[in-house]
Design a protein around this motif. Structure first.
Motif, PDB file in Angstrom:
ATOM      1  N   GLY A 154       0.803  -1.213   0.000  1.00  0.00           N
ATOM      2  CA  GLY A 154       0.000   0.000   0.000  1.00  0.00           C
ATOM      3  C   GLY A 154       0.836   1.263   0.000  1.00  0.00           C
ATOM      4  O   GLY A 154       0.368   2.327   0.415  1.00  0.00           O
ATOM      5  N   GLU A 155       2.081   1.180  -0.450  1.00  0.00           N
ATOM      6  CA  GLU A 155       2.950   2.352  -0.463  1.00  0.00           C
ATOM      7  C   GLU A 155       3.836   2.358  -1.707  1.00  0.00           C
ATOM      8  O   GLU A 155       3.960   1.356  -2.406  1.00  0.00           O
ATOM      9  N   VAL A 156       4.442   3.505  -1.962  1.00  0.00           N
ATOM     10  CA  VAL A 156       5.330   3.655  -3.108  1.00  0.00           C
ATOM     11  C   VAL A 156       6.704   3.109  -2.751  1.00  0.00           C
ATOM     12  O   VAL A 156       7.238   3.388  -1.683  1.00  0.00           O
ATOM     13  N   VAL A 157       7.260   2.308  -3.664  1.00  0.00           N
ATOM     14  CA  VAL A 157       8.585   1.697  -3.474  1.00  0.00           C
ATOM     15  C   VAL A 157       9.503   2.211  -4.574  1.00  0.00           C
ATOM     16  O   VAL A 157       9.079   2.327  -5.725  1.00  0.00           O
ATOM     17  N   GLU A 158      10.733   2.528  -4.208  1.00  0.00           N
ATOM     18  CA  GLU A 158      11.712   2.948  -5.202  1.00  0.00           C
ATOM     19  C   GLU A 158      12.973   2.106  -5.068  1.00  0.00           C
ATOM     20  O   GLU A 158      13.481   1.932  -3.960  1.00  0.00           O
ATOM     21  N   ARG A 159      13.440   1.569  -6.174  1.00  0.00           N
ATOM     22  CA  ARG A 159      14.671   0.771  -6.191  1.00  0.00           C
ATOM     23  C   ARG A 159      15.619   1.395  -7.204  1.00  0.00           C
ATOM     24  O   ARG A 159      15.177   1.998  -8.176  1.00  0.00           O
ATOM     25  N   GLU A 160      16.916   1.218  -6.961  1.00  0.00           N
ATOM     26  CA  GLU A 160      17.879   1.737  -7.920  1.00  0.00           C
ATOM     27  C   GLU A 160      19.046   0.775  -8.083  1.00  0.00           C
ATOM     28  O   GLU A 160      19.322  -0.050  -7.207  1.00  0.00           O
ATOM     29  N   ALA A 161      19.701   0.866  -9.227  1.00  0.00           N
ATOM     30  CA  ALA A 161      20.853   0.017  -9.529  1.00  0.00           C
ATOM     31  C   ALA A 161      21.852   0.835 -10.330  1.00  0.00           C
ATOM     32  O   ALA A 161      21.463   1.623 -11.202  1.00  0.00           O
ATOM     33  N   ALA A 162      23.119   0.637 -10.030  1.00  0.00           N
ATOM     34  CA  ALA A 162      24.181   1.322 -10.759  1.00  0.00           C
ATOM     35  C   ALA A 162      24.493   0.561 -12.044  1.00  0.00           C
ATOM     36  O   ALA A 162      24.425  -0.664 -12.091  1.00  0.00           O
ATOM     37  N   ILE A 163      24.839   1.286 -13.094  1.00  0.00           N
ATOM     38  CA  ILE A 163      25.281   0.709 -14.359  1.00  0.00           C
ATOM     39  C   ILE A 163      26.704   1.207 -14.586  1.00  0.00           C
ATOM     40  O   ILE A 163      26.943   2.414 -14.579  1.00  0.00           O
ATOM     41  N   THR A 164      27.621   0.286 -14.772  1.00  0.00           N
ATOM     42  CA  THR A 164      29.016   0.669 -14.991  1.00  0.00           C
ATOM     43  C   THR A 164      29.391   0.530 -16.469  1.00  0.00           C
ATOM     44  O   THR A 164      28.724  -0.185 -17.221  1.00  0.00           O
ATOM     45  N   TRP A 165      30.457   1.188 -16.847  1.00  0.00           N
ATOM     46  CA  TRP A 165      30.941   1.088 -18.220  1.00  0.00           C
ATOM     47  C   TRP A 165      31.373  -0.339 -18.540  1.00  0.00           C
ATOM     48  O   TRP A 165      31.190  -0.807 -19.663  1.00  0.00           O
ATOM     49  N   GLU A 166      31.920  -1.006 -17.569  1.00  0.00           N
ATOM     50  CA  GLU A 166      32.392  -2.369 -17.786  1.00  0.00           C
ATOM     51  C   GLU A 166      31.242  -3.312 -18.159  1.00  0.00           C
ATOM     52  O   GLU A 166      31.419  -4.249 -18.932  1.00  0.00           O
ATOM     53  N   GLU A 167      30.051  -3.056 -17.622  1.00  0.00           N
ATOM     54  CA  GLU A 167      28.889  -3.916 -17.887  1.00  0.00           C
ATOM     55  C   GLU A 167      28.398  -3.839 -19.321  1.00  0.00           C
ATOM     56  O   GLU A 167      27.739  -4.754 -19.801  1.00  0.00           O
ATOM     57  N   VAL A 168      28.676  -2.740 -20.011  1.00  0.00           N
ATOM     58  CA  VAL A 168      28.116  -2.540 -21.347  1.00  0.00           C
ATOM     59  C   VAL A 168      29.149  -2.711 -22.457  1.00  0.00           C
ATOM     60  O   VAL A 168      28.845  -2.451 -23.619  1.00  0.00           O
ATOM     61  N   GLN A 169      30.333  -3.167 -22.134  1.00  0.00           N
ATOM     62  CA  GLN A 169      31.390  -3.281 -23.142  1.00  0.00           C
ATOM     63  C   GLN A 169      31.256  -4.512 -24.026  1.00  0.00           C
ATOM     64  O   GLN A 169      31.729  -4.517 -25.154  1.00  0.00           O
ATOM     65  N   GLU A 170      30.659  -5.591 -23.549  1.00  0.00           N
ATOM     66  CA  GLU A 170      30.516  -6.817 -24.338  1.00  0.00           C
ATOM     67  C   GLU A 170      29.037  -7.065 -24.648  1.00  0.00           C
ATOM     68  O   GLU A 170      28.337  -7.715 -23.885  1.00  0.00           O
ATOM     69  N   PRO A 171      28.543  -6.550 -25.779  1.00  0.00           N
ATOM     70  CA  PRO A 171      27.117  -6.699 -26.091  1.00  0.00           C
ATOM     71  C   PRO A 171      26.741  -8.138 -26.424  1.00  0.00           C
ATOM     72  O   PRO A 171      27.467  -8.823 -27.128  1.00  0.00           O
ATOM     73  N   ASP A 172      25.602  -8.586 -25.894  1.00  0.00           N
ATOM     74  CA  ASP A 172      25.122  -9.927 -26.218  1.00  0.00           C
ATOM     75  C   ASP A 172      24.256  -9.879 -27.484  1.00  0.00           C
ATOM     76  O   ASP A 172      24.010  -8.820 -28.048  1.00  0.00           O
ATOM     77  N   ARG A 173      23.784 -11.030 -27.927  1.00  0.00           N
ATOM     78  CA  ARG A 173      23.008 -11.130 -29.163  1.00  0.00           C
ATOM     79  C   ARG A 173      21.704 -10.330 -29.066  1.00  0.00           C
ATOM     80  O   ARG A 173      21.287  -9.670 -30.012  1.00  0.00           O
ATOM     81  N   TYR A 174      21.066 -10.398 -27.904  1.00  0.00           N
ATOM     82  CA  TYR A 174      19.814  -9.649 -27.696  1.00  0.00           C
ATOM     83  C   TYR A 174      20.064  -8.155 -27.872  1.00  0.00           C
ATOM     84  O   TYR A 174      19.331  -7.457 -28.547  1.00  0.00           O
TER      85      TYR A 174
END
Length: 196
Positions: free
Chosen positions: A116-136
């Motif tokens: 019955g309340e508002v929830v907020e979640r967050e996650a960090a995205i690093t440069w290292e995570e996006v360097q090797e793109p997958d097929r999707y």
């Protein structure tokens, strides 16, 4: 027209191409009508000005809201249905040739019906995570590139149908690196954010 009707009706719309997709839709996406777990879900991506020179959102331009309105729970946003995936692509230009560390912070905010309340979640995205793109990811980037070309976007001046085809072909090696003929003149990095 379908998008306008869905916006006015505070809902979503879907294109069903064939009978198989109809069955999948009725077994999956349409269940949102009967299984509401959250309301007013919204996503915000905040880029780190220390490592990101500039960025732009692709494909949801008509859904863009101000940063201040993200936490305004009276503001209406686009809907995310039950068991739905949302993919947002950003074109990101880094500061420097080899950025490291934090690139962005992704936030998800919604009203939890059980709490019955508002929830907020967050996650960090690093440069290292996006360097090797997958097929999707490569498929999504190719679709975005194709849309930019079809729409005669200013940002697609250096793009080509050959680049789109190269992204979808075996021109990608085992590690997911792009072949030389797929490099665009501005060399943008498309970054997907997926939330299920």
């Amino acid at each position: 027209m379908m998008e306008r009707l869905a916006n006015r009706g505070n809902d979503t719309y879907h294109y069903i191409e064939n009978t198989n997709e109809e069955v999948n839709f009725l077994a999956g996406f349409s269940q949102a009508v009967f299984h509401e777990t959250a309301r007013d879900a919204r996503i915000q991506v905040e880029f780190d000005p220390v490592t990101v020179r500039k960025y732009r959102l692709l494909g949801y331009e008509n859904r863009a809201k101000s940063d201040e309105s993200f936490r305004d729970d009276t503001e209406d946003f686009g809907k995310i249905g039950f068991r739905s995936d949302v993919t947002a692509l950003h074109e990101v230009r880094p500061l420097g040739d080899a950025p490291q560390g934090g690139m962005a912070t992704a936030r998800l905010r919604y009203r939890d019906l059980q709490l019955g309340e508002v929830v907020e979640r967050e996650a960090a995205i690093t440069w290292e995570e996006v360097q090797e793109p997958d097929r999707y990811f490569r498929r999504q980037a190719a679709v975005a590139e194709w849309a930019e070309l079809l729409g005669k976007s200013f940002y697609a001046q250096c793009g080509s149908i050959e680049a789109v085809l190269a992204a979808l072909s075996p021109a990608w090696d085992q590690a997911g690196r792009q072949s030389e003929h797929f490099i665009r003149c501005s060399e943008p990095l498309f970054v997907p954010f997926r939330e299920t």
